[in-house]
Design a protein around this motif. Sequence first.
Motif, PDB file in Angstrom:
ATOM      1  N   SER A 290       0.835  -1.208   0.000  1.00  0.00           N
ATOM      2  CA  SER A 290       0.000   0.000   0.000  1.00  0.00           C
ATOM      3  C   SER A 290       0.875   1.265   0.000  1.00  0.00           C
ATOM      4  O   SER A 290       0.480   2.293  -0.551  1.00  0.00           O
ATOM      5  N   ALA A 291       2.058   1.159   0.585  1.00  0.00           N
ATOM      6  CA  ALA A 291       2.941   2.331   0.668  1.00  0.00           C
ATOM      7  C   ALA A 291       3.430   2.790  -0.704  1.00  0.00           C
ATOM      8  O   ALA A 291       3.876   3.936  -0.860  1.00  0.00           O
ATOM      9  N   ASP A 292       3.352   1.913  -1.691  1.00  0.00           N
ATOM     10  CA  ASP A 292       3.822   2.263  -3.040  1.00  0.00           C
ATOM     11  C   ASP A 292       2.778   3.008  -3.861  1.00  0.00           C
ATOM     12  O   ASP A 292       3.076   3.498  -4.952  1.00  0.00           O
ATOM     13  N   MET A 293       1.548   3.089  -3.363  1.00  0.00           N
ATOM     14  CA  MET A 293       0.471   3.669  -4.163  1.00  0.00           C
ATOM     15  C   MET A 293       0.529   5.203  -4.124  1.00  0.00           C
ATOM     16  O   MET A 293       0.705   5.798  -3.065  1.00  0.00           O
ATOM     17  N   ASP A 294       0.366   5.803  -5.297  1.00  0.00           N
ATOM     18  CA  ASP A 294       0.340   7.268  -5.396  1.00  0.00           C
ATOM     19  C   ASP A 294      -1.084   7.818  -5.365  1.00  0.00           C
ATOM     20  O   ASP A 294      -1.311   8.978  -5.015  1.00  0.00           O
ATOM     21  N   VAL A 295      -2.039   7.003  -5.806  1.00  0.00           N
ATOM     22  CA  VAL A 295      -3.422   7.458  -5.921  1.00  0.00           C
ATOM     23  C   VAL A 295      -4.316   6.221  -5.841  1.00  0.00           C
ATOM     24  O   VAL A 295      -3.870   5.112  -6.174  1.00  0.00           O
ATOM     25  N   ALA A 296      -5.542   6.403  -5.359  1.00  0.00           N
ATOM     26  CA  ALA A 296      -6.473   5.273  -5.260  1.00  0.00           C
ATOM     27  C   ALA A 296      -7.823   5.663  -5.831  1.00  0.00           C
ATOM     28  O   ALA A 296      -8.265   6.812  -5.688  1.00  0.00           O
ATOM     29  N   PRO A 338      -4.319  10.307  -2.167  1.00  0.00           N
ATOM     30  CA  PRO A 338      -5.452  10.969  -2.840  1.00  0.00           C
ATOM     31  C   PRO A 338      -6.394   9.920  -3.456  1.00  0.00           C
ATOM     32  O   PRO A 338      -5.947   9.047  -4.196  1.00  0.00           O
ATOM     33  N   THR A 339      -7.671  10.023  -3.103  1.00  0.00           N
ATOM     34  CA  THR A 339      -8.625   8.961  -3.444  1.00  0.00           C
ATOM     35  C   THR A 339      -9.854   9.547  -4.141  1.00  0.00           C
ATOM     36  O   THR A 339     -10.350  10.599  -3.752  1.00  0.00           O
ATOM     37  N   ASP A 377       3.092  13.582 -10.289  1.00  0.00           N
ATOM     38  CA  ASP A 377       3.992  12.429 -10.452  1.00  0.00           C
ATOM     39  C   ASP A 377       3.349  11.094 -10.095  1.00  0.00           C
ATOM     40  O   ASP A 377       4.015  10.199  -9.570  1.00  0.00           O
ATOM     41  N   ALA A 378       2.066  10.960 -10.362  1.00  0.00           N
ATOM     42  CA  ALA A 378       1.402   9.682 -10.068  1.00  0.00           C
ATOM     43  C   ALA A 378       1.920   8.594 -11.010  1.00  0.00           C
ATOM     44  O   ALA A 378       1.832   8.727 -12.232  1.00  0.00           O
ATOM     45  N   ALA A 398      -9.523  -6.012  -7.090  1.00  0.00           N
ATOM     46  CA  ALA A 398      -8.454  -5.057  -6.803  1.00  0.00           C
ATOM     47  C   ALA A 398      -7.463  -5.061  -7.952  1.00  0.00           C
ATOM     48  O   ALA A 398      -7.177  -6.115  -8.526  1.00  0.00           O
ATOM     49  N   HIS A 399      -6.977  -3.878  -8.288  1.00  0.00           N
ATOM     50  CA  HIS A 399      -6.024  -3.755  -9.398  1.00  0.00           C
ATOM     51  C   HIS A 399      -4.940  -2.752  -9.057  1.00  0.00           C
ATOM     52  O   HIS A 399      -5.225  -1.710  -8.452  1.00  0.00           O
ATOM     53  N   ILE A 400      -3.726  -3.070  -9.467  1.00  0.00           N
ATOM     54  CA  ILE A 400      -2.622  -2.127  -9.351  1.00  0.00           C
ATOM     55  C   ILE A 400      -2.151  -1.793 -10.763  1.00  0.00           C
ATOM     56  O   ILE A 400      -1.783  -2.686 -11.536  1.00  0.00           O
ATOM     57  N   LEU A 401      -2.252  -0.530 -11.089  1.00  0.00           N
ATOM     58  CA  LEU A 401      -1.894  -0.043 -12.426  1.00  0.00           C
ATOM     59  C   LEU A 401      -0.642   0.811 -12.310  1.00  0.00           C
ATOM     60  O   LEU A 401      -0.454   1.521 -11.313  1.00  0.00           O
TER      61      LEU A 401
END
Lengths: 403, 141
Positions: A290-296, A338-339, A377-378, A398-401
């Motif tokens: 989760s720490a690697d996510m820039d935006v959700a 930011p979500t 910089d997302a 769930a997806h990580i893009l």
Amino acid sequence: MTGIQKLSNVAAIVGAYEHPTRYAPDKSEWQLLGEASRGAILDAGLSKDHIDALFVPATASEGGYLGTCASVMAADYLNLNPKFIEETDIGGASLGYYVNRAIAGIHAGLFKCALIAYGANTRSRKINVGTVSYNQLSQVELLPIPDSFEQIYGTTVISFMGMLTQRYMHDYGVTSEQLAAVAVTFRQHANLNPDAARRDLISIEDVINSPIIASPLHRLDCCIVSDGAGAIIVADKDIVKESAKQPVWIRGFGESIMHHGGGLTDWSEETRAMVKRACDQAYQMSGTTSADMDVAQIYDAFSYNAVIDLEGAGFCGPGEGAAFSADGNLRLEDGSIPTNTDGGGLSSNHPGRRGIFLFIEAVRQLRGEATGRQVKDAKVALCTATGAAFLARRGSAAHILGV
Amino acid sequence: MNVESQESWTGLLPTLCPETQPFWDACNQNKFIVQKCQACGNPQYHYRAFCCHCWSEAVEDRAIEGTGTVWTFSVVNRNLTPAFASWGRYVVGVVEVPEGVKIVTKIETPDPDSVRIGTPVRLAFARAENGQNIPFFRTVS
Ligand SMILES: [Zn+2]
């Protein structure tokens, strides 16, 4: 690579299009679907002839009436000849499930270029999604199992989400004011989105003072009902080379369901556990946390959904999601994650099956195209969605893009 | 069993089928069946012809005592379905019974705003026009 990690980066989203309409009484659901599909393939810089797989949601009581055998009928309407079609039904999370199945099919070599499309005019049809009995919404008689044991008691969509929210608030001492922060924050984001259905800023008091539809849910804790359409193109590495824009790679994906378990399931705890199972698979596949996510982008049919997904995704601990939101962590300008940067289903777009719009907004953010609401910089985005059959039979995706 | 069946049921009626007929027949004797599996020992609700936990067919029909507590609930202010027009403001909920299952039900109460998670409730029945008894729970005063 071994195990599920071999499915990481198998496919990318190469085209994405969200129809700007939120009210289209002059257009059929077919036309909305068609306009979204054309928008996505044009965005990809490809042509209709590239499409060899088609995924559209099954006809749904809560939004989207293409009739029976919707995927074949959509292929007919769009005059496509796909090698593979799909219409798995997990409510609003269906669109996320299609991405998973598209990747599986691409990895298996069954097809190369999948169109995932959705259109519905739930608002102009005046469908009371949340405030009628489910059998009236779905226009079918009560089934002997399980409807006859449940729906005779006056359960509505909003009351069943109310029951889930009530238990969650009880277990963790969460207040209505903390939950209201979710809707307030997403409205701030919608204010920056010219296409959002509701753009006027609201306060915590506005949420609390809006009428309770089914306790503890106020009107402003519930998503809007809009018309809308959207589509994405999920393609393999060969098609990526032909496409026009920066590909958004699907680094990881997951899914999980829950149900009543013969009457033994703790609906509240299992909801979070389900989201966590889906997210954990996506994290494991992509080698991220989760720490690697820039935006959700989180499917917020109700404020509770956003809160429980934040917990299941690991941004905060169990019971902390509402306080996490109230502390400003979801905010575009200064939040830790930011979500729902477009305003979400609570404020921007919810024709019934919102799942497609999560991917479209994530693509905009990762390409740097989210004018006026761009997260700086997302590079990595998380999308989560939970859809429901009825009561606590539900499924999460769930997806990580990443770019 | 200490239950009542004087009240009239308004609202939707269950659709019956052979698999669930024993449950609804028991309701007409003021009994609420939660099945218990003789093979794996687990209880189950709603009614089935087999145990959903281990797929054994050795399920025993047992009438519950009729006590329970509110596990969760929602006070419904708006249900536009005509079948519920006469209900006004009402409470739907999930009741946990000591027999070990959670039951989706209506929670009848003189004061919807007084219902809390943990509120004790008791089984009751109302009779529909077709003669079918419908189970629900009522707050204990
Ligand atoms: Zn068993």
